[in-house]
Write an enzyme that holds these catalytic residues in place. Structure first.
Site, PDB file in Angstrom:
ATOM      1  N   LYS A 110      19.467  43.969 -17.671  1.00  0.00           N
ATOM      2  CA  LYS A 110      18.094  44.217 -17.231  1.00  0.00           C
ATOM      3  C   LYS A 110      18.025  44.815 -15.830  1.00  0.00           C
ATOM      4  O   LYS A 110      17.117  45.580 -15.520  1.00  0.00           O
ATOM      5  CB  LYS A 110      17.281  42.921 -17.271  1.00  0.00           C
ATOM      6  CG  LYS A 110      17.123  42.331 -18.677  1.00  0.00           C
ATOM      7  CD  LYS A 110      16.134  43.119 -19.508  1.00  0.00           C
ATOM      8  CE  LYS A 110      15.960  42.529 -20.911  1.00  0.00           C
ATOM      9  NZ  LYS A 110      15.147  43.393 -21.786  1.00  0.00           N
ATOM     10  N   SER A 152      25.198  42.156 -23.694  1.00  0.00           N
ATOM     11  CA  SER A 152      24.078  42.497 -22.810  1.00  0.00           C
ATOM     12  C   SER A 152      23.818  41.457 -21.728  1.00  0.00           C
ATOM     13  O   SER A 152      23.243  41.768 -20.689  1.00  0.00           O
ATOM     14  CB  SER A 152      22.807  42.734 -23.625  1.00  0.00           C
ATOM     15  OG  SER A 152      22.511  41.598 -24.425  1.00  0.00           O
ATOM     16  N   GLU A 197       6.606  41.542 -17.123  1.00  0.00           N
ATOM     17  CA  GLU A 197       6.541  40.537 -18.180  1.00  0.00           C
ATOM     18  C   GLU A 197       7.975  40.084 -18.447  1.00  0.00           C
ATOM     19  O   GLU A 197       8.927  40.817 -18.148  1.00  0.00           O
ATOM     20  CB  GLU A 197       5.943  41.145 -19.459  1.00  0.00           C
ATOM     21  CG  GLU A 197       6.939  41.869 -20.373  1.00  0.00           C
ATOM     22  CD  GLU A 197       7.560  43.123 -19.771  1.00  0.00           C
ATOM     23  OE1 GLU A 197       6.982  43.686 -18.826  1.00  0.00           O
ATOM     24  OE2 GLU A 197       8.640  43.526 -20.239  1.00  0.00           O
TER      25      GLU A 197
HETATM   26  C1  LIG Z   1      20.709  39.332 -22.403  1.00  0.00           C
HETATM   27  C2  LIG Z   1      19.618  40.064 -23.102  1.00  0.00           C
HETATM   28  N1  LIG Z   1      19.954  40.926 -24.079  1.00  0.00           N
HETATM   29  C3  LIG Z   1      19.011  41.616 -24.755  1.00  0.00           C
HETATM   30  C4  LIG Z   1      17.664  41.448 -24.508  1.00  0.00           C
HETATM   31  C5  LIG Z   1      16.682  42.204 -25.341  1.00  0.00           C
HETATM   32  O1  LIG Z   1      16.076  43.279 -24.703  1.00  0.00           O
HETATM   33  P1  LIG Z   1      16.447  44.764 -25.038  1.00  0.00           P
HETATM   34  O2  LIG Z   1      16.375  44.940 -26.525  1.00  0.00           O
HETATM   35  O3  LIG Z   1      15.414  45.557 -24.327  1.00  0.00           O
HETATM   36  O4  LIG Z   1      17.797  45.046 -24.540  1.00  0.00           O
HETATM   37  C6  LIG Z   1      17.266  40.562 -23.490  1.00  0.00           C
HETATM   38  C7  LIG Z   1      15.845  40.371 -23.165  1.00  0.00           C
HETATM   39  O5  LIG Z   1      15.402  39.524 -22.476  1.00  0.00           O
HETATM   40  C8  LIG Z   1      18.272  39.857 -22.780  1.00  0.00           C
HETATM   41  O6  LIG Z   1      17.950  38.997 -21.791  1.00  0.00           O
END
Ligand SMILES: Cc1ncc(COP(=O)(O)O)c(C=O)c1O
Lengths: 403, 269
Positions: free
Chosen positions: A96, A385, A118
């Site tokens: 993020k 992620s 948000e």
């Molecule tokens: C670690 C992590 N991965 C994925 C996401 C999902 O978001 P996005 O699909 O925008 O990557 C989030 C959202 O809060 C997250 O904290």
């Protein structure tokens, strides 16, 4: 910031990805997005801005994040060579921050002093509160009341960083309602306020802008893969909430037609139960939060409540570029249930000593299915992620452990 | 000429200013709405704006959000809202009805289906909060083919270019949102409204309705002197919310407030 986009050149000048995307917002916000679009167009080609961004990526976020060859897990599954893109090692623990670092630099150049955001899992809220603390800007984060409870560690982190966290009590009290409330704040304080949207969704130019900031993930992964394995990957895997970590990984590979791109949505209790968050797999196109995209909705166009064990995936829409990539068949979209995600969580933790976020665990769970079907000389890059620290509470509770 | 256009043309002749009450269809119950519409006409309403309940009313403040939630709780929908309009039309063929809501319920029904169904029901205008001119041309064209006006919202920060855009694409009237904010928000500054109206008038011949933040007879009177129509919503819906155990009482308080506004708007000086 774009590269290797020889043939793919979405969105169009009005922010459309085919029929998706666009500008479905109240009139009061039009001047705000026009101002933002102007700044975005100007600074994304400004060498000084890009140099500042690169410097922050390197020294504040800790980039490049490693591309880690998970050799033990690869052996265990007996198929593709599994590489993890370690976004969990970024400052604040998820991808993020790639986006908030970029948007806050824009906000600074636009002279905005008040930042709103948000958040679902709290990762985007923490990433926003972090960059605001660093620049001394006022920060207000909207978070569904349900998520405030299940991600309380992150609520405390945001507060430590000086942000005001507003628990949203309307509707389903989750991420979509936090977005509604942030939009209401934005309409009311439009002159002074910059809205840092946390995923590749919302009105134009957000989907493309967030993608551009997040595509550092894919650009690095491509270079690292070539350097380590001497060739491009065969498949890319990422979880999808709004789709920012996925589009960040996918985008630099879009014109490499032999690279499969697979997005993993949250199937919650199972697609067949209706209690899930998988609009691409089981929804239909509609309009919400400023863009046309796949949505989870009832017969009369009302948005229905979603469910996922992971707050960050608990959202009824998805970024419009994924809707387009699905329709043109360039990317595939699958889903993983809560139970499977928990299996993925444990698998990575035990095999590699890495505790993934529950969001990322959806991609890990699909790795368990996909890797064994691939050949041993094939490469699978999985986007890790975020890290799982924020989910200790949810996991412990689920497994009946008091901490 | 559409029913809205002829209504405003007549008012222009006579110098009458339109009073437009807003309530959410199906709030607090489906049975409440049609009799309430008739009562509002009797109390001096010239046009009725009917909110279409939606799960995610992003431009609305708490009062109208809760109205939407109450209506959705018993499955009120766009389809049911059209049925309400039909029922109203069976005994009133004169008072224009404008639907106000969000794009997704219309998108779900399909624009062509919606335009046809709305015409059949006797709808005169459609105001879709999240469908600015950039995205509205398909919808506006279809509505026009069915003799329905597409009404656009203008905001305090809309520039001259945008006023011209809406003048070109919109019809019936333009709706000036008098404050930056959600429905039911704060205080409106009549000085600001006056200045903005000068810009708007210079760039459109369409009648201008003014709404957001009009709560009492006094403000209604001031605003009526600036625009062609006064829209009042949250102040009425608050009466519904305060009297959930007695819809009759709510109805009475709403008609009283409207009557006081009507009286103030019609008085000279
Ligand atoms: C670690 C992590 N991965 C994925 C996401 C999902 O978001 P996005 O699909 O925008 O990557 C989030 C959202 O809060 C997250 O904290």
């Amino acid at each position: 910031m774009t590269e290797t986009t020889n043939s793919y050149d979405m969105p169009d000048e009005r922010g459309h990805f085919g029929p998706y995307g666009g500008l479905f917002i109240a009139e009061t916000l039009i001047p705000a997005v026009e101002e933002l679009d102007e700044a975005y167009q100007k600074y994304m080609t400004d060498p000084e801005f890009m140099a500042e961004l690169d410097k922050d990526f390197q020294h504040y976020v800790g980039r490049p994040s490693p591309l880690y060859h998970a050799e033990r897990w690869t052996r265990e599954l007996g198929g593709a060579q599994i590489y993890l893109k370690r976004e969990d090692l970024n400052h604040t623990g998820a991808h993020k921050i790639n986006n908030t670092i970029g948007q806050i630099l824009l906000a600074k150049r636009m002279g905005k002093k008040r930042i709103i955001a948000e958040t679902g899992a709290g990762q985007h809220g923490v990433a926003t509160a972090t960059v605001c603390a660093r620049l001394g800007l006022e920060c207000v984060v909207y978070m569904g009341a349900v998520d405030v409870v299940r991600q309380k560690l992150n609520v405390y982190r945001m507060q430590l960083l000086g942000a005001k966290v507003v628990a949203v009590e309307s509707g389903s009290k989750t991420l979509k309602d936090a977005l509604n409330e942030a939009i209401r704040d934005w309409v009311t304080n439009v002159d002074t306020t910059f809205y840092i949207i946390g995923t590749a969704a919302g009105p134009a130019p957000y989907p493309a802008m967030v993608r551009d900031f997040q595509s550092i993930i894919g650009r690095e992964a491509k270079q690292q893969c070539l350097a380590q394995a001497g060739k491009l990957p065969d498949a890319l895997l990422a979880c999808i909430g709004g789709g920012s970590n996925a589009i960040g990984l996918f985008y630099p590979f879009i014109d490499d037609a032999d690279v499969r791109m697979i997005g993993v949505e949250a199937a919650g209790d199972g697609i067949e139960t209706g209690r899930h968050s998988a609009p691409l797999c089981a929804g239909r196109p509609g309009i919400l939060h400023g863009n046309r995209t796949y949505l989870m909705e009832g017969d009369d166009g009302e948005i229905i409540e979603t469910h996922s064990i992971s707050a960050g995936l608990d959202y009824p829409g998805v970024g419009p570029e994924h809707a387009w990539l699905k329709d043109i068949g360039r990317a595939e979209y699958v889903s993983i249930t809560d139970d499977e995600a928990v299996e993925g969580f444990h698998a990575l933790t035990k095999m590699e000593g890495i505790i993934p976020a529950l969001e990322s665990s959806h991609a890990m769970a699909y790795t368990l299915k996909l890797a064994p079907t691939m050949k041993q000389d094939e490469i699978l890059i999985v986007n890790l992620s975020g890290r799982g620290d924020k989910d200790m509470h949810t996991m412990a509770e689920r497994e009946g452990i008091k901490i | 000429m559409s029913r809205l256009a002829s209504t405003f043309a007549e008012f222009k002749q006579s110098g009458h200013k339109a009073l437009i009450p807003f309530i959410t269809a199906g709030d607090p119950s489906r049975e409440f709405t049609v009799p309430m519409m008739h009562a509002m006409v009797e109390a001096g309403a010239d046009i009725i704006e009917l909110g279409v309940p939606f799960s995610d009313p992003m431009a609305d403040g708490p009062v109208i959000q809760r109205a939407s939630e109450r209506a959705l709780a018993h499955k009120m929908s766009l389809r049911h809202t059209l049925e309400v309009v039909s029922e109203f039309r069976s005994s009133n063929q004169n008072t224009p009805v404008v639907l106000m809501g969000y794009a997704n319920p219309i998108e779900a029904m399909g624009y062509e289906n919606f335009a046809q169904a709305a015409e059949n029901a006797g709808v005169d205008g459609v105001l879709t909060v999240d469908l600015p001119p950039e995205e509205a041309s398909e919808c506006a064209t279809l509505l026009k083919a069915h003799n329905i006006d597409q009404i656009f919202l203008l905001a305090p920060n809309s520039n001259i270019d945008r006023i011209k855009k809406m003048d070109a694409l919109g019809s019936g009237f333009l709706y000036y949102v008098s404050v930056k904010g959600v429905t039911g928000a704060g205080h409106l500054d009549t000085g600001d409204v006056k200045r903005k109206l000068t810009d708007i008038r210079a760039n459109t011949q369409l009648p201008v309705g003014i709404g957001f933040g009009i709560k009492d007879a006094e403000t209604a009177k001031v605003i009526a002197n600036l625009g062609d129509a006064v829209v009042v919503g949250s102040a009425l819906i608050s009466k519904i919310e305060e009297n959930l155990d007695s819809p009759e009482q709510a109805k009475q308080e709403i008609t009283e407030l409207l009557k006081s506004m009507r009286l103030a708007m019609d008085s000279q000086g």
